[in-house]
Motif scaffolding. Structure first.
Motif, short mmCIF file in Angstrom:
data_model
loop_
_atom_site.label_atom_id
_atom_site.label_comp_id
_atom_site.label_asym_id
_atom_site.label_seq_id
_atom_site.Cartn_x
_atom_site.Cartn_y
_atom_site.Cartn_z
N UNK A 24 5.73 -3.04 0.48
CA UNK A 24 5.13 -1.89 1.15
C UNK A 24 5.95 -0.67 0.72
N UNK A 25 5.36 0.19 -0.10
CA UNK A 25 6.05 1.39 -0.57
C UNK A 25 5.77 2.55 0.39
N UNK A 26 6.07 2.33 1.64
CA UNK A 26 5.84 3.32 2.68
C UNK A 26 6.56 2.83 3.93
N UNK A 27 6.50 3.61 4.99
CA UNK A 27 7.21 3.26 6.22
C UNK A 27 6.42 2.26 7.06
N UNK A 28 7.15 1.36 7.71
CA UNK A 28 6.58 0.43 8.66
C UNK A 28 7.08 0.80 10.06
N UNK A 29 6.15 1.03 10.98
CA UNK A 29 6.51 1.34 12.37
C UNK A 29 5.96 0.24 13.26
N UNK A 73 -5.40 -4.93 12.86
CA UNK A 73 -6.30 -4.71 13.99
C UNK A 73 -7.10 -5.97 14.31
N UNK A 74 -7.51 -6.70 13.29
CA UNK A 74 -8.32 -7.91 13.49
C UNK A 74 -7.48 -9.09 14.00
N UNK A 75 -6.19 -9.08 13.70
CA UNK A 75 -5.33 -10.22 14.07
C UNK A 75 -5.20 -10.34 15.58
N UNK A 76 -5.27 -11.57 16.05
CA UNK A 76 -5.03 -11.86 17.46
C UNK A 76 -3.57 -12.27 17.65
N UNK A 77 -3.08 -12.19 18.87
CA UNK A 77 -1.70 -12.58 19.14
C UNK A 77 -1.44 -14.00 18.64
N UNK A 78 -0.34 -14.15 17.90
CA UNK A 78 0.00 -15.45 17.32
C UNK A 78 -0.47 -15.62 15.89
N UNK A 79 -1.35 -14.72 15.40
CA UNK A 79 -1.86 -14.83 14.03
C UNK A 79 -0.83 -14.35 13.02
N UNK A 80 -1.03 -14.78 11.77
CA UNK A 80 -0.23 -14.30 10.64
C UNK A 80 -1.10 -13.46 9.73
N UNK A 81 -0.65 -12.25 9.46
CA UNK A 81 -1.31 -11.37 8.49
C UNK A 81 -0.56 -11.51 7.18
N UNK A 82 -1.26 -11.85 6.12
CA UNK A 82 -0.64 -12.06 4.82
C UNK A 82 -1.03 -10.95 3.86
N UNK A 83 -0.03 -10.29 3.28
CA UNK A 83 -0.28 -9.23 2.32
C UNK A 83 -0.64 -9.85 0.97
N UNK A 84 -1.69 -9.32 0.32
CA UNK A 84 -2.17 -9.89 -0.94
C UNK A 84 -1.81 -9.04 -2.15
N UNK A 85 -1.32 -7.82 -1.92
CA UNK A 85 -0.93 -6.95 -3.03
C UNK A 85 0.02 -5.88 -2.52
N UNK A 86 0.71 -5.22 -3.43
CA UNK A 86 1.57 -4.10 -3.05
C UNK A 86 0.71 -2.97 -2.51
N UNK A 87 1.25 -2.21 -1.54
CA UNK A 87 0.53 -1.07 -0.99
C UNK A 87 1.46 0.13 -0.89
N UNK A 88 0.88 1.31 -0.75
CA UNK A 88 1.68 2.54 -0.66
C UNK A 88 1.24 3.40 0.52
N UNK A 89 0.69 2.78 1.54
CA UNK A 89 0.27 3.50 2.74
C UNK A 89 1.10 3.05 3.93
N UNK A 90 1.42 3.99 4.81
CA UNK A 90 2.22 3.68 6.00
C UNK A 90 1.49 2.70 6.90
#
Length: 394
Positions: free
Chosen positions: A100-105, A65-82
């Motif tokens: 990501x132990x859940x679905x990505x839409x 939500x915070x990312x602006x167009x062109x930004x990169x969001x970097x995951x820092x740990x495993x997650x289990x939420x969609x």
């Protein structure tokens, strides 16, 4: 963060958060500082599940939500939420070797790289569980998945687009499903499972990779094989209006069975165990095959070669009768007839009519053409046994 310590007065700081170091109310400085020298303070470590531009967030959804167009969001740990990327977003999601132990839409424009998405389970025709659901434009680069990959049109875009490069992908029964006018390009990766599927108006392009699942029931879809390795294509449209179009330009297809209203065009590649039933059409003008190609499968103007090539494979060549040939002076060097004595399978030659188009400047300028007819016996006598060429005098 730079700051300096003056001989007297207040030091300069990179941010107000460091003011405590200069007012005596907080902070420490280890060692003996040198007056009028610039020092650097390392920023605090980023905490949270994901970060954007050095700022940590407690959830991946908050980071997106915070990312602006062109930004990169970097995951820092495993997650289990969609995870859902909303329409209008155009970002990169770097999984950073996490899962990501859940679905990505995806409903926006998304590039996903370097990690794993795992959400396996049964999926069929819009129902069930999946690892990736794309309703926008998505690129997966070096991403592993466990669970169906679905490229499916929703209200966000009329024609979703997906590109997959690299990674290992597993699911059962459907590893991939392209639906509702979607376009999917496979540029690499290893795919295992039971079926690849696509529905009306969808286009699937395989440029590279290893596809173990069977390309199965795909009414109204278009498949283009340019490279890679495909285990099997076995397709039967449900009705004539659901015609399936398959074009093979390269790569390897280990088994091809075309049934019903299926149109298959083969211009290259290696195809083994080819067959058709019912009203299917197969048109072959190139490629190599594990057995002699039936004459009925040859494209117009092409015939099967009944003698295997140096690799033990069979090919098709342009038919002799009606062939247009260029003429240098008054001779035709027809190297393409190296296999002419194998065209009929009984080592005899059919009668042939050659349409001769002159290529020397004067005759070419005049548009000179002529037809020369030969019986099979007479044509055989024209063969130059030293190099296998046929020389036709006109």
């Amino acid at each position: 963060i730079p700051y300096s310590i003056p001989k007297e007065g207040t030091g300069t700081m990179g941010s107000n958060s460091l003011s405590g170091m200069f007012t005596g109310t907080g902070g420490t400085f280890t060692g003996t500082p040198t007056i009028n020298t610039t020092y650097y303070l390392a920023p605090p470590a980023v905490t949270g599940v994901a970060k954007v531009n050095g700022v940590g967030y407690e959830t991946l959804e908050e980071a997106i939500e915070a990312a602006q167009n062109g930004d990169t969001v970097t995951l820092l740990s495993d997650i289990s939420t969609a995870v859902t990327v909303p329409s209008g977003k155009n970002i990169t999601l770097d999984l950073n070797d996490h899962t990501i132990n859940a679905a990505l839409t995806n409903n926006g424009t998304l590039t996903v790289q370097n990690g794993t998405i795992s959400h396996d389970g049964f999926y069929f025709d819009g129902f069930g569980s999946y690892s990736v659901m794309n309703n926008g434009t998505i690129t997966l680069t070096d991403v592993n998945t466990a669970g169906a990959i679905v490229n499916r049109s929703a209200s966000t875009v009329a024609s979703p687009s997906m590109t997959i490069s690299g990674g290992t992908h597993t699911a059962s029964p459907f590893t991939f499903s392209g639906e509702n006018n979607s376009t999917t390009a496979f540029n690499g990766g290893t795919f295992s499972g039971t079926f690849f599927a696509a529905s009306a108006g969808s286009t699937v392009i395989i440029n590279d990779g290893t596809v173990a699942p069977v390309i199965g029931e795909n009414p109204g879809s278009t498949w283009i094989i340019n490279g890679g390795s495909v285990h099997a294509i076995a397709i039967t449209p449900e009705t004539a209006s659901d015609a399936i179009n398959v074009t093979i330009n390269g790569g390897t297809v280990n088994s091809l069975e075309a049934n019903g209203s299926t149109n298959v065009t083969i211009t290259g590649g290696a195809v083994n165990n080819i067959s058709k039933q019912e009203n299917a059409t197969i048109s072959i003008s190139g490629g190599t095959f594990s057995s002699v190609v039936p004459a009925a499968y040859c494209a117009e103007g092409f015939v099967p070669v009944t003698v295997p090539n140096a690799d033990g494979k069979y090919e098709v060549e342009q038919a002799l009768d009606g062939m247009n040939l260029d003429v240098e002076g008054n001779e035709i060097d027809a190297n393409i007839y190296a296999h002419v004595d194998a065209y009929l399978g009984d080592n005899t030659l059919a009668d042939a009519t050659l349409t001769v188009a002159y290529s020397n400047p004067e005759q070419a300028a005049a548009g000179t053409t002529t037809e020369v007819s030969y019986s099979g016996t007479a044509l055989a006598a024209l063969k130059d046994e030293t190099d296998g060429r046929y020389v036709v005098n006109v």
